[in-house]
Design an enzyme around this catalytic site. Structure first.
Site, PDB file in Angstrom:
ATOM      1  CD  GLU A  73      -2.874   1.234   2.338  1.00 35.76           C
ATOM      2  OE1 GLU A  73      -2.796   0.390   3.244  1.00 35.76           O
ATOM      3  OE2 GLU A  73      -3.695   2.148   2.322  1.00 35.76           O
ATOM      4  N   GLY A 130       3.462   2.512  10.933  1.00 33.44           N
ATOM      5  CA  GLY A 130       3.176   1.700  12.108  1.00 33.44           C
ATOM      6  C   GLY A 130       2.996   0.228  11.781  1.00 33.44           C
ATOM      7  CB  ALA A 131       0.978  -2.064  11.668  1.00 34.78           C
ATOM      8  CG  MET A 132       0.349  -3.156   4.997  1.00 34.29           C
ATOM      9  SD  MET A 132      -0.651  -1.730   4.469  1.00 34.29           S
ATOM     10  CE  MET A 132      -1.918  -2.565   3.525  1.00 34.29           C
ATOM     11  CG  ASN A 146       0.042  -6.721   4.119  1.00 33.16           C
ATOM     12  OD1 ASN A 146      -0.024  -5.854   3.281  1.00 33.16           O
ATOM     13  ND2 ASN A 146       0.985  -6.763   5.055  1.00 33.16           N
ATOM     14  CG  HIS A 164      -5.692   0.970  12.828  1.00 28.12           C
ATOM     15  ND1 HIS A 164      -6.432   2.128  12.803  1.00 28.12           N
ATOM     16  CD2 HIS A 164      -5.195   0.814  11.582  1.00 28.12           C
ATOM     17  CE1 HIS A 164      -6.374   2.649  11.599  1.00 28.12           C
ATOM     18  NE2 HIS A 164      -5.625   1.863  10.827  1.00 28.12           N
ATOM     19  CD  GLU A 165      -2.584  -1.871  10.885  1.00 35.16           C
ATOM     20  OE1 GLU A 165      -3.104  -2.055   9.756  1.00 35.16           O
ATOM     21  OE2 GLU A 165      -2.192  -0.752  11.271  1.00 35.16           O
ATOM     22  CG  HIS A 208      -7.405  -1.562   8.240  1.00 35.25           C
ATOM     23  ND1 HIS A 208      -8.234  -0.615   7.662  1.00 35.25           N
ATOM     24  CD2 HIS A 208      -6.278  -0.887   8.601  1.00 35.25           C
ATOM     25  CE1 HIS A 208      -7.631   0.575   7.688  1.00 35.25           C
ATOM     26  NE2 HIS A 208      -6.453   0.443   8.261  1.00 35.25           N
ATOM     27  CD  GLU A 265      -6.048   3.620   6.819  1.00 35.48           C
ATOM     28  OE1 GLU A 265      -6.187   3.451   8.048  1.00 35.48           O
ATOM     29  OE2 GLU A 265      -5.473   2.787   6.083  1.00 35.48           O
TER      30      GLU A 265
HETATM   31  N1  B3K Z   1      -2.908   1.114   5.733  1.00 35.07           N
HETATM   32  C1  B3K Z   1      -1.582   1.271   6.278  1.00 35.07           C
HETATM   33  C2  B3K Z   1      -0.875   2.488   5.800  1.00 35.07           C
HETATM   34  C3  B3K Z   1      -0.158   2.329   4.533  1.00 35.07           C
HETATM   35  C4  B3K Z   1       0.686   3.531   4.240  1.00 35.07           C
HETATM   36  C5  B3K Z   1       1.247   3.506   2.888  1.00 35.07           C
HETATM   37  N2  B3K Z   1       2.142   4.591   2.617  1.00 35.07           N
HETATM   38  C6  B3K Z   1      -1.582   1.262   7.758  1.00 35.07           C
HETATM   39  C7  B3K Z   1      -2.867   1.535   8.430  1.00 35.07           C
HETATM   40  O1  B3K Z   1      -3.442   2.583   8.343  1.00 35.07           O
HETATM   41  O2  B3K Z   1      -3.353   0.651   9.072  1.00 35.07           O
HETATM   42 ZN    ZN Z   2      -5.300   2.027   8.846  1.00 36.84          ZN
END
Ligand code: B3K
Ligand code: ZN
Length: 869
Positions: free
Chosen positions: A128, A268-270, A272, A304-305, A308, A327
């Site tokens: 991302e 912070g984190a992602m 996926n 948070h992750e 998502h 977000e």
């Molecule tokens: N969705 C990712 C952020 C990605 C940033 C890319 N430059 C983390 C988050 O908001 O959970």
């Molecule tokens: Zn996020």
């Protein structure tokens, strides 16, 4: 054609994809110097398809090897540095066809940390927003959702662990010491949610049962020596899963969910799908190495992750302009989760205050500066620049307003309808708004202005009480300053919680909906002039223009039953005094004293009430900022507070001790927060007595919160003892990168101290330190960003030395990691707000950066916009 102007992308130019992908197979042979990526993609006509349309794939920094269509070598294609255009497609592209591409990328040379890269010898990805194109040629846009099957190959000794999204189908031994793992993700997803991880990692795991009775495997993967620091993250994950079931009826849809920690990571984190990748900072914690704040941050980022998975993954964004759809909503969800974890009403208020402090400190300045944008931007040059506090934090405030307007149940109905309508789709902010509106039969048309207009709205409050008619009149008038590209504003729809405080205590809280430019409400039978408590719990993200008397502010600070507004009144009172260069007077001191002594109040709340408004928030109240003047006034105010309340501090320092083994719970954390604030006040008031006490606390602490707080107090006050403790701290934790980040950060964040050399000189030395690395974002943040973005009084030197350092750092970082450089570039956003000589010095530094011919699009956009408004 010469194109010097940076390319802009516009929201209204969105077109659905010409082609779309069904099944995607990736075969990736991992090698740090030469990773071979083979893709097999089933392609179908998309919504904008016209017969004969070419298929245009994007790729970035890839070596192209070969292309096949329907199994045959294919030569009707054109390659540019950013695209692979395939034309003359079979049957004009009307029927499904199969594209096979082989290409190569070089993970070990990838310092941008986007796409596939190497960290500590292991492989990680970050896709991302547009990183997948650095792995293979693709339709790298969120509205193309495909099913993935991934074969990972690597040398077994170097990469015993091979992970990707979804479920593990099988593993195989291969010749020459290689092995493979095949993963399949049952859920269609956009490319930005793809991930792979490979290397020497170990995990802790748990099996849980979700609400439908299904068993799920949870794993947290880290480098072996970090295994002992994963318990808190696992507990946070389990708590988040159960919370989402209870609060929103949303269940984990995967058989297995993995979290992996990596020490080189841009943010912070992602999230996926099924394979969340985290900055180590938001996974690893033990009482000896992590502070209470770290524990709380881990809980909220893990949540948070996880959240998502529904808000972002199951329902994703049509295009990147809709980023706040996932977000803002997911931040709102994690804020609610953390508030619920606090376990009490006053705990919730503490969480709310912390969130609002952050919004004001970071988002208000952004919304008033050259990078201001609505939560759904209309234009960007580099999408990575739009992962902003506006999209995230103001986005969350906008989601919170739906809940305030519709009630908790109404909000839940809206969420249910949103998932019913859009599960598996890539949608827009309008779709979310319509789900909320339709589920509640409420017209929310005007609410769309929150998505299209930038700037913090102002609401002017005028009140009139007539003792003869016993009527109280309240007039609210809204305005919002013009922002770049938005000269005129339409009125917003605000939910404003208010209550009239009377001695008879006979008025209830009410929700006013302000929708016009100006509106008046009349309240009858009010026996005497009431004190107005408005925008309770910060129900709308606005600035209030309300000249409330000091007497009324004191009443609110002492009595308001809305804990947020109680805190707010104290902040406002202190802010006015600081901005006018005044010291706290006897009545305010008495109010602080009463608050400190009130047994009904949470220690955490008291600590927040004693914290003065951030300098960056004070700047936003000025027409022309003299940073040194504000720093001096704020420090003088704090000193007076420290001196006047010494007796209370001394007693509290004892009362707030938390004997026995360390507990990371909210109650103890609140006591530590207050105790450590008190310690720094005592060090201010009588350093001779309290320096030894602080040193003692530093030495005997069994947890990082107390050790770090004592060290920080010593450093901030320029105590002699600080140097020895800093050396001790470094030696104790030399092998723990996250703690060494704290060591760097502490020194870079020190405000000016009379008689000590400037922090700028210290920071320059830290940059030369053997443990400093320009390619590790955490380390860079702890030294450079901490100084330029988080230490205003040291950064804004009247000789411009801080700005020179800033320019050097931006230029040094940009070729290594444009995202980290662009974040730093934002430090001079508000240059026009500053008085001379600061303003001219900032301009000169900006010009120096701008003159660089090879700036990344990321930094170019930030600098360009700084000059643009
Ligand atoms: N969705 C990712 C952020 C990605 C940033 C890319 N430059 C983390 C988050 O908001 O959970
Ligand atoms: Zn996020």
């Amino acid at each position: 054609m010469k194109t010097d102007l940076p390319q802009s992308f516009r929201r209204l130019e969105y077109r659905p994809p010409v082609y779309t992908f069904d099944q995607v197979e990736l075969d990736i042979a991992l090698d740090p110097a030469r990773t071979i990526v083979k893709s097999r993609i089933e392609v179908l006509p998309g919504k904008s398809f016209e017969p004969g349309s070419p298929l245009i794939l994007v790729g970035h920094e890839l070596e192209f090897v070969s292309l096949r269509i329907n199994g045959e070598a294919y030569r009707h294609f054109k390659l540019t540095p950013e695209t692979l255009t395939i034309h003359s497609l079979p049957k004009e592209g009307k029927e499904k066809f199969v594209v096979e591409i082989i290409c190569v990328c070089v993970p070990e040379r990838n310092t941008s940390l986007m796409g596939l890269y190497v960290s500590n010898g292991n492989f990680f990805t970050q896709c991302e927003a547009e990183g997948f194109r650095k792995i293979t040629y693709f339709l790298d846009r969120p509205d193309v959702m495909a099913r993935y099957r991934v074969i990972l190959r690597a040398r077994e000794v170097e990469c015993p662990v091979l992970l990707s999204n979804g479920n593990l189908l099988n593993t195989e031994r291969l010749p020459n010491g290689w092995h493979s793992a095949t993963w399949e993700d049952p859920f269609p997803k956009p490319s930005y949610l793809f991930a792979l991880v490979a290397g020497k990692l170990e995990c802790i795991e748990e099996t849980i049962t979700t609400s439908s009775g299904a068993k799920k495997l949870l794993q947290i993967w880290v480098e072996p020596h970090d295994l002992k620091k994963t318990r808190h993250a696992m507990d946070s994950l389990i708590a988040s899963i159960h919370w989402d079931e209870r609060r929103f009826g949303l269940e984990l849809d995967l058989e297995r969910l993995m979290i992996v920690a990596v020490s080189d990571f841009n943010m912070g984190a992602m999230e996926n799908k099924g394979l969340n990748i985290f900055n180590t900072k938001f996974v690893l914690a033990q009482p000896e190495t992590a502070t209470d704040a770290d524990f709380a941050n881990i809980e909220s980022v893990v949540a948070h992750e996880y959240f998502h998975n529904w808000t972002g993954n199951r329902v994703t964004c049509q295009d990147w302009f809709q980023l706040s759809l996932k977000e803002g909503l997911t931040v709102f969800r994690d804020q609610e989760f953390s508030a619920d974890q606090m376990g009490s009403e006053s705990g919730r208020a503490v969480k709310r205050i912390e969130d609002v402090r952050l919004l004001r400190q970071l988002q208000f300045p952004e919304d008033a500066g050259p990078m201001a944008h609505p939560i759904r931007p209309d234009e960007y040059q580099e999408i990575n620049n739009f992962y902003t506090v506006t999209v995230y934090e103001k986005g969350s405030e906008v989601v919170r307003m739906y809940q305030t307007l519709l009630g908790k149940e109404g909000f839940r109905k809206g969420m249910d309808l949103y998932f019913k309508r859009h599960d598996g789709q890539a949608v827009t902010c309008d779709d979310f708004l319509m789900a909320m509106a339709d589920a509640n039969s409420k017209d929310l048309t005007q609410f769309t202005n929150w998505y299209s207009q930038a700037g913090t709205p102002r609401v002017k409050v005028q009140e009139h009480y007539d003792p003869t008619t016993k009527q109280y009149q309240l007039t609210l008038t809204q305005s919002c300053a013009p922002r770049p590209g938005q000269p005129e504003k339409k009125p917003f729809h605000f939910p404003l919680k208010m209550r009239l405080l009377t001695r008879a205590n006979d008025q209830q809280e009410q929700l006013l909906e302000l929708t016009q430019a100006s509106q008046t409400w009349t309240f009858d039978n009010i026996a005497e002039r009431p004190v107005l408590s408005i925008n309770r719990n910060f129900s709308a993200p606005i600035q209030l223009d309300f000249e409330q008397s000091e007497a009324d502010l004191l009443t609110l600070f002492s009595n308001d039953d809305d804990a947020f507004n109680r805190w707010e009144a104290g902040q406002k009172f202190a802010m006015q005094m600081i901005l006018n260069g005044r010291l706290p007077d006897a009545q305010l001191i008495q109010a602080y004293r009463n608050l400190l002594l009130d047994p009904a109040l949470d220690p955490a709340f008291k600590a927040l009430a004693l914290m003065l408004p951030a300098e960056s928030y004070l700047y936003e109240q000025c027409k022309s900022v003299d940073p040194q003047k504000i720093f001096t006034a704020r420090r003088a105010f704090r000193r007076e507070l420290a001196n006047q309340l010494q007796l209370e501090w001394t007693a509290l320092y004892q009362q707030m001790q938390t004997p026995g083994p360390f507990k990371a719970n909210g109650v103890d954390a609140g006591k530590r927060a207050l105790k450590n604030l008190v310690l720094s006040m005592l060090l201010e008031a009588s350093p001779a007595v309290w320096t030894p006490m602080a040193t003692h606390q530093y030495e005997i602490a069994d947890n990082m919160t107390d050790r770090y707080a004592a060290l920080s107090a010593l450093v901030v006050h320029g105590s002699r003892a600080a140097q020895d403790c800093l050396i001790d701290f470094y030696n104790r934790f030399a092998n723990d990168a996250l703690v060494i980040d704290k060591w760097f950060g502490l020194q870079s964040s020190r405000p000016p101290v009379d008689g000590l050399e400037s922090t700028l000189l210290e920071v320059k030395k830290l940059r030369e330190h053997a443990a400093f690395k320009l390619n590790n974002p955490n380390r860079v943040h702890s030294v450079i960003h901490a100084f330029c973005l988080n230490n205003p009084a040291s950064f804004h030197q009247s000789d411009g030395g801080g700005y020179e350092f800033w320019a050097d750092s931006v230029l040094a970082l940009d070729p290594i990691n444009p995202q980290v450089a662009a974040r730093l570039a934002r430090a001079l956003d508000r240059w026009r707000l500053f008085a001379q000589p600061y303003q001219d010095c900032m301009k000169a530094a900006l010009e120096r950066v701008s003159a660089c011919q090879t700036l990344s699009p990321d930094v170019r956009e930030v600098i360009g916009k700084a000059f643009g408004s």
